[in-house]
Design an enzyme around this catalytic site. Structure first.
Site, mmCIF file in Angstrom:
data_model
loop_
_atom_site.group_PDB
_atom_site.id
_atom_site.type_symbol
_atom_site.label_atom_id
_atom_site.label_comp_id
_atom_site.label_asym_id
_atom_site.label_seq_id
_atom_site.Cartn_x
_atom_site.Cartn_y
_atom_site.Cartn_z
ATOM 1 C CB CYS A 112 84.481 -15.914 152.908
ATOM 2 S SG CYS A 112 84.358 -14.644 151.278
ATOM 3 C CD GLN B 12 89.266 -6.174 136.336
ATOM 4 O OE1 GLN B 12 88.331 -6.173 137.455
ATOM 5 N NE2 GLN B 12 89.151 -5.063 135.917
ATOM 6 C CD GLU C 18 100.731 0.054 134.708
ATOM 7 O OE1 GLU C 18 101.220 0.199 136.208
ATOM 8 O OE2 GLU C 18 99.676 -0.350 134.117
ATOM 9 C CB CYS D 98 86.164 0.091 138.833
ATOM 10 S SG CYS D 98 88.051 1.314 139.570
#
Length: 462
Positions: free
Chosen positions: A174, A298, A348, A420
């Protein structure tokens, strides 16, 4: 030309649509076809036909586009990971900027929003700090493997064929994760092959080996290996852990997450530390973070620092402000801004993320960040403090309309919106439009060779 379902046609690809698919327009009808780039002439079978658009499946490329390059990865035409390798990186950035601009105009109805050039990723290969590979008892064979009768459908560990949940390509290399990860992957593959236990089957729900998750710390060049199995068998997984720990000094955490969930998701019911600690550490700027197996972080560390620097620039804090961060995750943005504001609150809904956020604040000696657990639409009205600046960093689906109403009711002087998904960004900015002026949008590329793009919007109260 009348396009009909289940018929095949020769089509010229004229554009790249948001979502990464090639776009043909026979007689003005948009036809979306995967694995194509502008300039390709292709033979494609229509798989879905609606009144105003259609989808097709690529059968073969009749004439290759002059824009088409040879992808570095041998799987890029088959794996769903990074389909844009055939396009030069500078051109990828142009398309990503255009997709943000077009989302603003066509989805949000926002005609004059300034969209800056995309801030590129420093690395376009070996940039991902987390990869997850699925195990399969019968791997999917690639075209050149089908031609060799000696190659059989045996065990494979790798990534899914796009649009499938049970077809796995046996990935040997990969290109978007650091190369040492490929060596670890290969050792795990060989160990599983030689074990007496089979891979989990997503249709029969039988088998032992399920997933392998690898995490890499850029700052410390260390690794976490998370072995996900259906049930507990310490003797077997401990042997694998011992082999890896002895061979790779950079591995600082080896875990066994156990789950019998029938879904193809690697969330655990039980976690066992086989070697080292239950986390690895990473740094963003001067701040240090503990990353556990199931923490959100991230996936492109270097570009994440660029993202947060732009958030800081847009927030333009003086040290006297109260900041509220919606969808605060593990607290990375409040912690990044902690030295620039008077007080920061993060909201959150995921309990484990809130626990991690509090730990990360303590780790960095930060006392002006408070993290609150719960649904935003329940927690936000209970907060007595009125924010000067609001940071909004929602998941791909964007903000719930009830949250938008609350934001408009509170109406802080400034909003920094991190997204995003250009489509939901445009939708949410349109809903905030009555009270806010959109100063500009800054796209930042965190996912080279994919259509995904991160964007930051600066909104000022009218």
């Amino acid at each position: 030309m009348t396009i009909k379902k289940r018929k095949a046609y020769e089509l010229e690809i004229t554009d790249l649509a948001f979502g990464g698919r090639g776009l043909a327009k026979p007689d003005g009808l948009p036809v979306f076809i995967d694995r194509c780039i502008p300039g390709d002439v292709v033979f494609a079978k229509i798989t879905k036909k609606k009144k105003s658009w259609a989808e097709g499946k690529l059968i073969k490329i009749i004439k290759e586009s002059p824009l088409r390059n040879q992808g570095k990865c041998q799987y890029c035409n088959f794996c769903g990971g990074c389909k844009w390798q055939q396009i030069e990186y500078d051109l990828q950035l142009e398309y990503k900027k255009r997709h943000v601009t077009e989302s603003m105009e066509h989805i949000g109805g926002l005609k004059d929003v300034r969209v800056n050039d995309v801030i590129p990723s420093d690395r376009i290969y070996e940039y991902r700090n987390k990869m997850e590979f699925s195990c399969s008892s019968k791997r999917w064979l690639l075209p050149w493997e089908l031609e060799n009768e000696e190659i059989k459908k045996g065990f494979g560990i790798g990534l899914h064929v796009p649009g499938t949940f049970d077809k796995v390509i046996d990935i040997k290399q990969c290109e978007i994760m650091p190369n040492l990860g490929n060596q670890i992957l290969d050792d795990v593959r060989n160990f599983i092959k030689e074990s007496d236990l089979s891979a989990y089957h997503l249709r029969t729900h039988e088998g032992f080996w399920r997933f392998l998750m690898l995490r890499h710390s850029v700052a410390f060049d260390t690794w976490m290996v998370n072995i996900i199995t259906k049930e507990k068998n310490i003797d077997v997984v401990q042997n694998l852990a011992d082999l890896l720990a002895q061979k790779y000094p950079g591995i600082k955490s080896i875990l066994n997450n156990i789950t019998d969930s029938k879904s193809g998701v690697s969330i655990d019911k039980e976690e066992i530390t086989l070697y080292g600690e239950d986390h690895i550490k990473e740094k963003l700027g001067k701040f240090e973070f503990k990353i556990s197996a199931n923490s959100f972080f991230q996936t492109n560390t270097r570009s994440c620092e660029k993202l947060y620097s732009k958030v800081s620039e847009y927030a333009a804090l003086t040290g006297d402000e109260i900041v509220i961060d919606l969808y605060s995750g593990t607290g990375t943005i409040p912690i990044w801004l902690s030295g620039q504001a008077k007080m920061l609150y993060g909201i959150e809904i995921v309990k484990s993320a809130v626990i991690d956020a509090k730990k990360n604040a303590h780790l960095n000696g930060i006392e002006n960040c408070e993290f609150l657990e719960g649904d935003i639409k329940d927690v936000l009205p209970r907060l007595k403090q009125k924010p000067d600046v609001m940071i909004i960093d929602p998941p791909r689906v964007g903000m719930h309309k009830d949250v938008v109403k609350q934001v408009l009711s509170i109406c802080p002087e400034k909003i920094v919106y991190v997204s995003c998904n250009p489509a939901t960004l445009a939708r949410d900015l349109e809903m905030l439009g009555p009270k806010y002026e959109i100063k500009e949008v800054q796209p930042i590329d965190m996912f080279p060779h994919t259509y995904h793009i991160e964007s930051i919007a600066l909104l000022l109260k009218k």
